[in-house]
Design an enzyme around this catalytic site. Structure first.
Site, PDB file in Angstrom:
ATOM      1  N   ARG A  10     -53.258  49.724 110.165  1.00 21.71           N
ATOM      2  CA  ARG A  10     -54.642  50.218 110.218  1.00 21.71           C
ATOM      3  C   ARG A  10     -54.632  51.755 110.253  1.00 21.71           C
ATOM      4  O   ARG A  10     -54.885  52.394 109.248  1.00 21.71           O
ATOM      5  CB  ARG A  10     -55.353  49.604 111.451  1.00 21.71           C
ATOM      6  CG  ARG A  10     -56.857  49.750 111.437  1.00 21.71           C
ATOM      7  CD  ARG A  10     -57.361  51.118 111.827  1.00 21.71           C
ATOM      8  NE  ARG A  10     -57.126  51.465 113.222  1.00 21.71           N
ATOM      9  CZ  ARG A  10     -57.406  52.661 113.729  1.00 21.71           C
ATOM     10  NH1 ARG A  10     -57.905  53.627 112.954  1.00 21.71           N
ATOM     11  NH2 ARG A  10     -57.160  52.951 114.984  1.00 21.71           N
ATOM     12  N   GLU A  11     -54.273  52.340 111.381  1.00 25.76           N
ATOM     13  CA  GLU A  11     -54.232  53.816 111.461  1.00 25.76           C
ATOM     14  C   GLU A  11     -53.233  54.363 110.431  1.00 25.76           C
ATOM     15  O   GLU A  11     -53.501  55.355 109.753  1.00 25.76           O
ATOM     16  CB  GLU A  11     -53.816  54.251 112.878  1.00 25.76           C
ATOM     17  CG  GLU A  11     -53.623  55.743 113.061  1.00 25.76           C
ATOM     18  CD  GLU A  11     -54.903  56.505 113.343  1.00 25.76           C
ATOM     19  OE1 GLU A  11     -55.642  56.111 114.261  1.00 25.76           O
ATOM     20  OE2 GLU A  11     -55.162  57.500 112.638  1.00 25.76           O
ATOM     21  N   HIS A  70     -59.793  45.843 113.345  1.00 26.53           N
ATOM     22  CA  HIS A  70     -60.536  47.026 113.782  1.00 26.53           C
ATOM     23  C   HIS A  70     -61.929  46.912 113.192  1.00 26.53           C
ATOM     24  O   HIS A  70     -62.078  46.426 112.070  1.00 26.53           O
ATOM     25  CB  HIS A  70     -59.818  48.264 113.219  1.00 26.53           C
ATOM     26  CG  HIS A  70     -60.157  49.538 113.903  1.00 26.53           C
ATOM     27  ND1 HIS A  70     -60.427  50.695 113.222  1.00 26.53           N
ATOM     28  CD2 HIS A  70     -60.236  49.851 115.216  1.00 26.53           C
ATOM     29  CE1 HIS A  70     -60.662  51.675 114.082  1.00 26.53           C
ATOM     30  NE2 HIS A  70     -60.547  51.193 115.301  1.00 26.53           N
ATOM     31  N   ARG A 132     -61.519  44.932 122.642  1.00 26.88           N
ATOM     32  CA  ARG A 132     -61.292  46.303 123.095  1.00 26.88           C
ATOM     33  C   ARG A 132     -62.493  47.145 122.685  1.00 26.88           C
ATOM     34  O   ARG A 132     -62.968  47.047 121.548  1.00 26.88           O
ATOM     35  CB  ARG A 132     -60.033  46.866 122.429  1.00 26.88           C
ATOM     36  CG  ARG A 132     -59.797  48.344 122.767  1.00 26.88           C
ATOM     37  CD  ARG A 132     -58.687  48.933 121.915  1.00 26.88           C
ATOM     38  NE  ARG A 132     -59.087  49.085 120.537  1.00 26.88           N
ATOM     39  CZ  ARG A 132     -58.232  49.164 119.505  1.00 26.88           C
ATOM     40  NH1 ARG A 132     -56.930  49.080 119.710  1.00 26.88           N
ATOM     41  NH2 ARG A 132     -58.677  49.311 118.280  1.00 26.88           N
ATOM     42  N   THR A 166     -58.735  61.258 119.967  1.00 26.47           N
ATOM     43  CA  THR A 166     -58.956  61.213 118.521  1.00 26.47           C
ATOM     44  C   THR A 166     -58.509  62.484 117.802  1.00 26.47           C
ATOM     45  O   THR A 166     -58.114  62.440 116.644  1.00 26.47           O
ATOM     46  CB  THR A 166     -60.461  60.929 118.263  1.00 26.47           C
ATOM     47  OG1 THR A 166     -60.794  59.740 118.988  1.00 26.47           O
ATOM     48  CG2 THR A 166     -60.793  60.753 116.806  1.00 26.47           C
ATOM     49  N   HIS A 202     -54.660  55.957 122.957  1.00 28.70           N
ATOM     50  CA  HIS A 202     -54.470  56.175 121.518  1.00 28.70           C
ATOM     51  C   HIS A 202     -54.348  57.692 121.344  1.00 28.70           C
ATOM     52  O   HIS A 202     -55.346  58.413 121.387  1.00 28.70           O
ATOM     53  CB  HIS A 202     -55.701  55.611 120.793  1.00 28.70           C
ATOM     54  CG  HIS A 202     -55.678  55.742 119.311  1.00 28.70           C
ATOM     55  ND1 HIS A 202     -55.107  54.808 118.490  1.00 28.70           N
ATOM     56  CD2 HIS A 202     -56.180  56.704 118.492  1.00 28.70           C
ATOM     57  CE1 HIS A 202     -55.256  55.164 117.220  1.00 28.70           C
ATOM     58  NE2 HIS A 202     -55.906  56.319 117.196  1.00 28.70           N
ATOM     59  N   HIS A 204     -53.390  61.059 119.365  1.00 30.40           N
ATOM     60  CA  HIS A 204     -53.122  61.723 118.077  1.00 30.40           C
ATOM     61  C   HIS A 204     -52.208  62.924 118.290  1.00 30.40           C
ATOM     62  O   HIS A 204     -52.116  63.479 119.378  1.00 30.40           O
ATOM     63  CB  HIS A 204     -54.443  62.095 117.391  1.00 30.40           C
ATOM     64  CG  HIS A 204     -54.961  60.977 116.532  1.00 30.40           C
ATOM     65  ND1 HIS A 204     -54.638  60.860 115.207  1.00 30.40           N
ATOM     66  CD2 HIS A 204     -55.728  59.911 116.839  1.00 30.40           C
ATOM     67  CE1 HIS A 204     -55.207  59.767 114.712  1.00 30.40           C
ATOM     68  NE2 HIS A 204     -55.871  59.161 115.681  1.00 30.40           N
ATOM     69  N   HIS A 297     -18.287  70.221 117.671  1.00 25.64           N
ATOM     70  CA  HIS A 297     -18.886  68.898 117.923  1.00 25.64           C
ATOM     71  C   HIS A 297     -17.960  67.789 117.422  1.00 25.64           C
ATOM     72  O   HIS A 297     -17.677  66.826 118.129  1.00 25.64           O
ATOM     73  CB  HIS A 297     -20.246  68.788 117.222  1.00 25.64           C
ATOM     74  CG  HIS A 297     -21.314  69.639 117.832  1.00 25.64           C
ATOM     75  ND1 HIS A 297     -22.517  69.128 118.279  1.00 25.64           N
ATOM     76  CD2 HIS A 297     -21.363  70.962 118.085  1.00 25.64           C
ATOM     77  CE1 HIS A 297     -23.259  70.104 118.766  1.00 25.64           C
ATOM     78  NE2 HIS A 297     -22.584  71.230 118.655  1.00 25.64           N
TER      79      HIS A 297
HETATM   80  C1  HCA Z   1     -60.548  55.933 113.508  1.00 27.94           C
HETATM   81  C2  HCA Z   1     -60.604  56.614 114.835  1.00 27.94           C
HETATM   82  C3  HCA Z   1     -59.610  56.093 115.863  1.00 27.94           C
HETATM   83  C4  HCA Z   1     -60.139  54.850 116.547  1.00 27.94           C
HETATM   84  C5  HCA Z   1     -59.290  54.341 117.675  1.00 27.94           C
HETATM   85  C6  HCA Z   1     -59.769  53.023 118.253  1.00 27.94           C
HETATM   86  C7  HCA Z   1     -59.428  57.273 116.842  1.00 27.94           C
HETATM   87  O1  HCA Z   1     -59.701  56.273 112.703  1.00 27.94           O
HETATM   88  O2  HCA Z   1     -61.353  55.066 113.224  1.00 27.94           O
HETATM   89  O3  HCA Z   1     -60.647  52.372 117.692  1.00 27.94           O
HETATM   90  O4  HCA Z   1     -59.232  52.642 119.309  1.00 27.94           O
HETATM   91  O5  HCA Z   1     -58.422  57.971 116.749  1.00 27.94           O
HETATM   92  O6  HCA Z   1     -60.329  57.494 117.650  1.00 27.94           O
HETATM   93  O7  HCA Z   1     -58.366  55.835 115.254  1.00 27.94           O
HETATM   94 CU    CU Z   2     -56.826  57.236 115.552  1.00 32.63          CU
END
Ligand code: HCA
Ligand code: CU
Length: 403
Positions: A10-11, A70, A132, A166, A202, A204, A297
């Site tokens: 997904r991501e 998602h 979630r 995010t 989550h 980034h 090394h």
């Molecule tokens: C996205 C944003 C998301 C959602 C994370 C989630 C983020 O790409 O849609 O739904 O838990 O980074 O906030 O990936």
């Molecule tokens: Cu994300």
């Protein structure tokens, strides 16, 4: 016990240019399952029919992991997700006032109504569904609003609240911006309301701190951590699966929770299908992750690999190796000669020194030297050029080649 949610499908597919076919997605999901990932986020089925198809296939593949979809905070999208037969549903909707006003023209109250409506709908459809709710951009939203939305979401049927960084804004080293503070506050505030959802994070990687933040959240009691293979995702991506697992394996007591031996094959597969190469120095799975180079090394690891290694390559089914080049010393040449079946030359110290000089010249081209392919040629040249012992040495055959 901490759980891992992998979002490569997904991501990870939100990396520009990346597309995984349904067959590739299933193969990736099978590897993730063998590693022992707890939840596999397979995609947002409302985006495309093919994503719905892949999600359905993975959900019906009999994997141990929970398979998730998602979804935007919309009933139609939730229907499409549930039609795929998933056991996990992630719904996201921002509560940041800036976003609500600029993007949706909504106040917080209306936003919460929408969140409650969609979560209640999902809960009614499937009693055993794990739901979630993610207040998108959680860590830049007013915490009081996040608590209010999260409480309403849990009361409507959500089991998990995800704290989304995010934009990669948090840092364990910035006093007012730690994700651990968020994890603790959210847990405490929800507990005051007698609500006990699992807390997911989550993170980034915009500042290169995704892994540090994930470990900070783990220490603060996060229950679920999001990752992707190679850290793929929007912009600079999210937490890298291999990096997180190796660190958690060090931190979690008792029997290892994950089988890391599948990581290399999984990464190679994702790299091939994403057309994104794995940096050679990538921990655990990079070509050079267990390759030693500089003279000191190689001399040390020839005696004991632990002198320059804190990780055993066998955990990922790999072996240590060494490279030849400008930084090499005599030991590397000796090892390389043994590797190509010319252990008989190791005692000829003048020849070994000559070969090393030649290797250093070749290294000036600035690309790695292939021991198996290039060293026999170097041996041949060094023999024929100058050494008086040439004849004696060079009539010996090297893997079928008579010099
Ligand atoms: C996205 C944003 C998301 C959602 C994370 C989630 C983020 O790409 O849609 O739904 O838990 O980074 O906030 O990936
Ligand atoms: Cu994300």
């Amino acid at each position: 016990m901490v759980q891992i949610l992998d979002s490569t499908l997904r991501e990870g597919e939100q990396t520009p240019g990346v597309y995984f076919s349904p067959e590739t997605k299933l193969a990736i999901a099978q590897f993730l399952d063998q590693i022992g990932v707890d939840i596999i986020e397979a995609g947002n089925p409302a985006v495309d029919r093919e994503i719905a198809l892949a999600t359905t296939r993975i959900a019906n593949a009999g994997l141990k992991a929970k398979i998730g979809a998602h979804s935007l905070c919309r009933i139609d999208d939730v229907k499409k997700a549930l039609d795929c037969g998933v056991s996990f549903l992630g719904i996201f909707f921002s509560v940041s006032q800036k976003r609500l006003l600029q993007d949706y023209n909504l106040g917080l109250e209306k936003a919460i109504e929408k969140i409650v409506e969609v979560i209640s709908y999902a809960r009614e459809q499937q009693n055993n569904l794990l739901i979630r709710y993610t207040p998108e951009d959680t860590v830049r939203s007013p915490i009081e609003d996040v608590i209010e939305a999260a409480s309403a979401a849990v009361q409507a049927g959500a089991n998990i609240i995800s704290i989304a960084d995010t934009t990669g804004y948090t840092s364990p080293f910035h006093q007012n911006r730690t994700i651990s503070h968020y994890v603790k506050t959210l847990k405490e505030e929800l507990a005051k309301r007698k609500l006990y959802p699992q807390i997911e994070v989550h993170c980034h990687n915009d500042r290169g701190l995704a892994l540090a933040n994930a470990l900070d959240a783990y220490r603060a009691g996060a229950d679920i951590i999001d990752v992707t293979v190679m850290g793929l995702g929007e912009r600079s991506g999210i937490v890298d699966l291999a990096e997180l697992l190796v660190n958690l394996t060090d931190m979690v007591e008792g029997k290892p929770l994950w089988d890391l031996s599948y990581l290399k094959d999984l990464y190679d597969m994702v790299s091939e299908h994403s057309h994104i190469s794995i940096p050679p120095h990538h921990p655990l799975v990079g070509k050079n992750a267990f390759t030693h180079y500089a003279g000191v090394h190689v001399k040390a690891i020839a005696k004991d690999e632990e002198l320059y290694q804190s990780l055993n390559p066998e955990i990922v089914g790999r072996k240590s190796s060494f490279a030849l080049g400008m930084q090499s010393g005599l030991t590397a040449v000796e090892l390389a000669l043994q590797q190509i079946g010319r252990a008989d030359l190791v005692e000829k110290k003048d020849l070994v020194a000559k070969i090393l000089q030649e290797i250093k010249e070749i290294a000036k081209r600035g690309t790695p030297i292939d021991i198996e392919k290039e060293l026999p040629e170097v041996v041949k040249r060094c023999c024929t050029i100058s050494l008086p012992i040439t004849n004696e040495i060079c009539t010996v055959s090297v893997r079928g080649t008579t010099f």
